[in-house]
Every structure is written in structure tokens, then in C-alpha cells.
Design an enzyme around this catalytic site. Structure first.
Site, PDB file in Angstrom:
ATOM      1  N   ILE A   1       0.852  -1.203   0.000  1.00 14.32           N
ATOM      2  CA  ILE A   1       0.000   0.000   0.000  1.00 14.32           C
ATOM      3  C   ILE A   1       0.881   1.244   0.000  1.00 14.32           C
ATOM      4  O   ILE A   1       0.585   2.230  -0.679  1.00 14.32           O
ATOM      5  CB  ILE A   1      -0.954   0.005   1.226  1.00 14.32           C
ATOM      6  CG1 ILE A   1      -2.093  -1.010   1.006  1.00 14.32           C
ATOM      7  CG2 ILE A   1      -1.547   1.384   1.462  1.00 14.32           C
ATOM      8  CD1 ILE A   1      -2.929  -1.272   2.237  1.00 14.32           C
TER       9      ILE A   1
ATOM     10  N   ASP B   1       0.207   3.773  -5.901  1.00 15.34           N
ATOM     11  CA  ASP B   1      -0.447   5.079  -6.014  1.00 15.34           C
ATOM     12  C   ASP B   1      -1.934   4.989  -5.720  1.00 15.34           C
ATOM     13  O   ASP B   1      -2.734   5.695  -6.310  1.00 15.34           O
ATOM     14  CB  ASP B   1      -0.258   5.618  -7.444  1.00 15.34           C
ATOM     15  CG  ASP B   1       1.194   5.650  -7.854  1.00 15.34           C
ATOM     16  OD1 ASP B   1       1.500   5.264  -9.001  1.00 15.34           O
ATOM     17  OD2 ASP B   1       2.021   6.047  -7.022  1.00 15.34           O
TER      18      ASP B   1
ATOM     19  N   SER C   1      -7.514   6.626  -5.249  1.00  9.38           N
ATOM     20  CA  SER C   1      -6.562   6.717  -6.352  1.00  9.38           C
ATOM     21  C   SER C   1      -5.815   8.023  -6.166  1.00  9.38           C
ATOM     22  O   SER C   1      -6.420   9.099  -6.205  1.00  9.38           O
ATOM     23  CB  SER C   1      -7.282   6.714  -7.703  1.00  9.38           C
ATOM     24  OG  SER C   1      -6.393   7.114  -8.725  1.00  9.38           O
ATOM     25  N   ARG C   2      -4.517   7.948  -5.957  1.00  5.86           N
ATOM     26  CA  ARG C   2      -3.751   9.164  -5.660  1.00  5.86           C
ATOM     27  C   ARG C   2      -3.545  10.019  -6.911  1.00  5.86           C
ATOM     28  O   ARG C   2      -3.073  11.135  -6.836  1.00  5.86           O
ATOM     29  CB  ARG C   2      -2.393   8.800  -5.052  1.00  5.86           C
ATOM     30  CG  ARG C   2      -2.550   8.030  -3.743  1.00  5.86           C
ATOM     31  CD  ARG C   2      -1.241   7.802  -3.052  1.00  5.86           C
ATOM     32  NE  ARG C   2      -1.310   6.625  -2.185  1.00  5.86           N
ATOM     33  CZ  ARG C   2      -0.414   6.308  -1.272  1.00  5.86           C
ATOM     34  NH1 ARG C   2       0.652   7.055  -1.101  1.00  5.86           N
ATOM     35  NH2 ARG C   2      -0.542   5.223  -0.541  1.00  5.86           N
ATOM     36  N   VAL C   3      -3.883   9.450  -8.056  1.00  4.48           N
ATOM     37  CA  VAL C   3      -3.790  10.236  -9.291  1.00  4.48           C
ATOM     38  C   VAL C   3      -5.077  11.027  -9.480  1.00  4.48           C
ATOM     39  O   VAL C   3      -5.058  12.177  -9.914  1.00  4.48           O
ATOM     40  CB  VAL C   3      -3.531   9.300 -10.493  1.00  4.48           C
ATOM     41  CG1 VAL C   3      -3.692  10.035 -11.813  1.00  4.48           C
ATOM     42  CG2 VAL C   3      -2.144   8.695 -10.393  1.00  4.48           C
TER      43      VAL C   3
END
Lengths: 115, 509
Positions: free
Chosen positions: B342, B346, B371-373
Site C-alpha cells: 500500500i 499510487d 486513487s492518488r492520481v
């Protein structure tokens, strides 16, 4: 047995580059079976390090032995006859093998063409 | 036709080029053979990770360099290897031959064909271990990778070049999400003319052969094998092959990346990969750490996942998107390996067994998933309809828990509850039915704008299916507008309302 101790015992067993019977006997008496096995293995490795094996297709000539002795002045030389080499010789110095013979040359050529 | 004269001429030219210099070899002698790990003395010049060759032709890889000996993991059958056998250096690092001919094929981590079809001609040797692209060569993730799953594309969007973890207990649909994503890339080839084809690589690590066979059959049925490669190291394969499988997969992916292509790679699953590495490390007598894993277990996965990349135009503009899968025990995402992965990825898609059991499939917990994007990986169309969906869903779940106590609720709250139920129904999706983005947008837009408020909850699924059929047959122009990816303006919004209301007239409840 600890590796470092084993190496020290092996070094102590040699006097002037040769295995000393008295030292070996003294050390061997103090070891148990497992330690003795490791000690013998260490001695064999040490001897092998100091030995150069020269494999020849035929018996060596004096000229050849003189040349090889010049190449390896401080090592023990063991000459072996290996007819499969066809011509030339193979020198084994520890884990380095030098192929100066027809058999190895043909083998290398075969692999090269096969690629 | 090549004549014998030409063949002889070629051989003669190779002879002229033959290097006649003296060749020396650095060799070793086998001392021990334990559980697939060979201890060899000598080989003083061998490098870490180098390929070595035994007397009878078996191959191995060097994994430990000790003072007087070298530990080698076997890659081939090793029952004939005995004490005293000679081992030679291969003088090259472990690599896999990669070429376009691999598409549609099933191989093992050494490149050996497993599908019974003809051998592949020698491709480019891609090293299994390689340093990932640097910061300067990369660019931010800005192109969506559409999974075709509404819940993911709307709330947890994935971009090309991202690493998105799929995590959950066994049997919750982790592999199903990955396979649906692979299948959905086929639609891109048909509909999205401006979008590059995404090549897919599925890496099976430690799985049952029957499961892998099922997956391959499904991909064939959906015509997805044309652009997919399967790298398999199943449960019956040695731990060494299971350890190497993900690296082989990403090495093949890098072949396509170097050509400027986009690649999707699925690692199924990294938990078994960690187990295989733990087994190897314990046999190699490396010090055991937490849960008996070796100290470099984090590095095992970090160096693998760092190779997922989005390159800038100067470096080809290709990408590798990674979907690693981790299996948890009893939903514990705070265990050692899950927390490691984790922290590397991303974002994660968290599957929950409670949701699965009450029929919400895919069983995605929108609250724990991220979702870090984010929006950078969404088109304008999807962003405009899904903007507040995650928050809305979370609020609904809170309200639903509260409403169980039967207290009197105001009209707005009741409306939100009903809408939330319908949104939950819309987000359910059968397996192997990924949707193109215009249809996803229509479903989500309809429910968010209250057009399903008068449809009974039990009919929502059928309503959605028939609405899609209606749109595909009667509203192709509207679908084409939505496919452009632009934000939904007032004009498009009006067209959507008109189309859905038109459909509703003919819908029988």
C-alpha cells in the site's frame, strides 16, 4: 566450527608451504568428528589452492615442464594425461581454467557457430 | 530459397570473425544440493544475479555470494546434479527474449513456451533486473486507463503509468477486476481511434494451473488474447520461478515500453510472490525478520513496482500501468505485506467481504479505496458526472445505518436515501461485462440527476441494461458526443434528459 577458527587451524597446519604431520596430528586429536570433517575439507581446499593441474594430451616433455614451472614458480604442479584434449593442454588454477587445447577450441567454435 | 553455397559462405564469414584469443573460464564445483539451492565452491568471478550453467545443461541464478562459496537457485530440473559437478559462468545476467510474437502466447519466466504452439524466434533479450526510469525521464500520469467498471472509473480512476493495488480476501473478485480491465482494452481498439492500444500482460504467480487455464480460456472467448501475454509460474513450479515471474513480466512490458507503447501488467498475486521469496531466503540461510520474511522484502516489491512508469515524449511516451493484487486474511490490511505494498502503490481498490455477501459486486469499499492520481486520470465527461459521487455514496452509507433505527426522517433525507439505494444498484456490474465510457457516464449521470428516482430499486438493473441498448441503437450521435471526453455542457445535458425520458416512456416497471 566457526569458519574463521577453521581457517586459522588450517594455516597453522602448514610449515614452509608444506603440510606438517605433527601439527595436523595435534589439531586432529582435539577435534570431534564433525569438526574433523570440516578441518579435512579446509586442508583439501588449501592444498588445492596451491596446486596447478596441467592436463595434457600426451606425457609432458622436459621443455614443457620447465616452461610451466616458470609460469607458476611457487605452486605445486600436477601433470595428468587427458587424451580427449586431442592436442595442447588445459591448465586449472583454482577456479580458473585455461583451455589451450584443440578439444576446447573446437567446442568453443561449435558454440559460436551455433549462436 | 537459400542454397547450400550461400549457407557455406555464411559459415565461412563467421569463421573469419571468430575470435582466436585464449579463453579462460571461471568454474566452480558443486558441494551441496538442498531444496533447489546449490552450494558451489569456486566461481570467484561470478556476479550477483548471473546465469550459470551446470554440466548437464541445467541453468541457475546466483543469489548469494559468500566468502568461499556461492549459492545458486535452480531454474531447470536438477535431480541429476551431484556433488563434484562442474558449474560454468554464463557471463550474462538473467534475461527473457521478448518480441511482438509473444502476443497471444503463454510463457514461463524463462521464456519457455507453455501453450503447445510453435517456438518463438529469438527476440530481444530483456534483463529481468533493471533500474527503473529516473525522475527526469518521466511525466505525470494524465491519460486514463479505463477499466470498464463503473465504480472504479468514476470514483477510483486509474491512469496510464499508475500503480493501483487491488486488495481483499480470497474469493471477492480481485482477479475478476483485473480480467475485466484487460477485456476492456479491446473496446479501445474498436471505438477510440485516437487512443493507443494497450498491450496486456497477466502474470500468474503461485496459482493453480486450472485457474490459469480458466483465465486464458476466458480471454480467448472475449478475443482479448490477441493483445495479451500470460507469464505463468504456477503452484507446482519451483519457488525460484515464482520469485522471477513478476520480473519476467515487467521485462516483457519494457520491451513494448521502449517502442513507445502503453502496457498494462497484472501481478496475481504478490502475496504468493512474497511467500516464494521467503522460502528461498530461508533456504539460503538469510536472517529472518518479521513473520520470517527476509529484511529486503520491501525492496522486493518496491523495485518491481517502480518499473511501472509514464515516460515523457523525449523517451518515447510509452507507459506501464501496474495492477498488483494482494490477498489479505480476514480483511486485515494492516498486516506486513499489505502495508508494504500500500505504501508503494499510487492507491488501492479495497474489496470487502461484507459488501460481497450482501450482493454488492464488485465489492468495492469506496471509503477505503483511493486513487492518488485522481481526476488527472479522468476525461472531462466522467469528471463532470462523478465529481461528488464518492462523497454522496459515503453520506448515503452513513444515513442508511442511521435509518435502520426507524426514526422519522425529513423529505430531503428520504430522497437522498432512495437515491443512494439506486446509485448502489447502478454501481453493481456483472463479471466480464466492462462498459465503454459513454454508457458508464449515462448510467451515473441518470442516477445522480434523479432520473431513476421513480424506478423501483429491484428494476434498476434491468432499466440500466435496457437504457444502454436503447442508447446504442437510437442515440448513437449522443454517444459519439459523450465519447469525445469533453465536460457535459447544458446542451448535452438537455439531450441526455430528453433521451432518458423518451426511453422511460417505453420502459415497463
Amino acid at each position: 566450527m566457526h569458519q574463521r577458527l577453521l581457517k586459522q587451524l588450517v594455516e597453522l597446519s602448514f610449515r614452509k608451504g608444506e603440510l606438517n604431520r605433527q601439527e595436523v596430528s595435534k589439531i586432529a586429536d582435539a577435534l570431534n568428528r564433525q569438526q574433523l570433517k570440516a578441518y579435512i575439507g579446509g586442508l583439501k581446499k588449501r592444498i588445492k589452492k596451491e596446486t596447478i593441474y596441467v592436463d595434457l594430451a600426451a606425457a609432458p616433455s622436459q621443455k614443457l615442464t620447465e616452461k610451466v614451472t616458470m609460469l607458476y614458480p611457487n605452486k605445486q604442479l600436477v601433470y595428468r594425461v587427458a587424451p580427449e584434449l586431442l592436442m595442447g593442454m588445459r591448465i586449472t588454477d583454482g577456479d580458473n581454467v585455461f583451455g589451450l587445447n584443440l578439444h576446447d577450441r573446437l567446442e568453443t567454435l561449435r558454440q559460436y557457430i551455433g549462436e | 530459397m537459400v542454397t547450400s553455397d550461400e549457407i557455406i559462405k555464411q559459415l565461412e564469414s563467421r569463421l573469419h570473425a571468430f575470435n582466436q584469443d585464449l579463453r579462460s573460464q571461471n568454474v566452480g564445483k558443486v558441494e551441496r544440493n538442498n531444496d533447489g539451492i546449490i552450494t558451489v565452491s569456486g566461481l570467484s568471478k561470478v556476479e550477483m544475479g548471473e546465469l550459470v550453467i551446470f554440466d548437464k545443461g541445467a541453468r541457475g541464478v546466483v543469489l548469494n555470494l559468500d566468502e568461499d562459496s556461492v549459492s545458486i537457485i535452480l531454474l531447470d530440473e536438477g535431480s541429476q546434479i551431484k556433488e563434484g559437478d562442474t558449474v560454468k559462468r554464463g557471463e550474462l545476467l538473467l534475461s527473457i527474449p521478448a518480441s511482438d510474437e509473444l502476443l497471444g502466447r503463454v510463457v514461463n519466466p524463462l521464456g519457455v513456451i507453455l501453450d503447445g504452439k510453435p517456438q518463438i524466434k529469438q527476440g530481444k533479450n530483456m534483463p529481468l533486473e533493471r533500474i527503473a526510469a529516473g525522475v527526469v525521464e518521466r511525466q505525470p500520469v494524465d491519460t486514463p486507463l479505463k477499466t470498464g467498471i463503473k465504480a472504479i472509473d468514476a470514483m477510483i480512476p486509474i491512469g496510464r503509468g499508475q500503480r493501483e493495488l487491488i486488495i481483499g480476501d480470497r474469493g471477492l473478485g480481485k482477479t475478476a477486476i483485473a480480467i475485466d480491465t484487460i477485456i476492456n482494452q479491446k473496446q479501445q481498439a474498436k471505438d477510440g481511434k485516437e487512443v493507443k492500444q494497450v498491450y496486456c500482460i497477466y502474470v500468474a504467480i503461485g496459482q493453480k494451473e486450472s485457474s490459469v487455464a480458466q483465465i486464458i480460456n476466458r480471454l480467448k472467448e472475449e478475443e482479448a488474447m490477441d493483445y495479451t501475454i500470460v507469464v505463468a509460474a504456477t503452484a507446482s513450479d519451483p519457488a525460484a520461478l515464482q520469485y522471477l515471474a513478476p520480473y519476467a513480466g515487467v521485462a516483457i512490458a519494457e520491451y513494448f515500453l521502449e517502442k513507445g507503447e502503453d502496457v498494462l501488467i497484472v501481478y496475481d498475486d504478490l502475496t504468493k510472490h512474497a511467500w516464494a521469496y521467503r522460502q528461498l531466503s530461508l533456504v539460503l540461510r538469510r536472517p529472518a525478520g518479521r513473520e520470517a520474511y527476509p529484511g529486503d522484502i520491501f525492496y522486493l516489491h518496491s523495485r518491481l513496482l517502480e518499473r511501472a512508469v509514464r515516460l515523457n515524449a523525449a523517451n518515447g511516451g510509452g507507459s506501464i500501468t501496474a495492477l498488483p493484487i494482494i490477498e489479505t486474511q480476514a480483511g486485515d490490511i494492516s498486516a506486513y505485506i499489505p502495508t508494504n505494498v500500500i505504501s508503494i502503490t499510487d492507491g488501492q481498490i479495497f474489496l470487502e467481504s461484507n459488501l460481497f455477501n450482501i450482493g454488492i459486486r464488485p465489492a468495492i469499499n469506496a471509503g477505503s479505496s483511493v486513487s492518488r492520481v485522481g481526476g488527472s486520470a479522468q476525461t472531462g465527461t466522467m469528471k463532470s458526472v462523478a465529481g461528488k459521487m464518492r462523497l454522496g455514496l459515503a453520506q448515503y452509507r452513513e444515513l442508511a445505518a442511521f435509518a435502520q433505527f426507524g426514526s422519522e426522517l425529513d423529505e430531503t433525507t428520504l430522497r437522498d436515501l432512495e437515491r443512494g439505494k439506486r446509485l448502489t444498484e447502478v454501481l453493481k456490474q456483472p463479471q466480464y461485462r466492462p462498459l465503454p465510457e459513454p454508457l458508464e457516464v449515462i448510467s451515473i449521470w441518470s442516477v445522480n440527476n434523479g432520473l431513476l428516482d421513480d424506478v423501483p430499486v429491484e428494476d434498476v438493473s434491468r432499466f440500466e441494461q435496457e437504457l444502454h441498448e436503447y442508447m446504442q441503437t437510437r442515440q448513437k450521435k449522443l454517444l459519439a458526443t459523450l465519447a469525445q471526453g469533453k465536460k457535459i455542457d447544458d446542451e448535452t445535458g438537455k439531450q441526455l434528459i430528453k433521451a432518458v425520458q423518451e426511453f422511460k416512456k417505453g420502459f415497463t416497471k
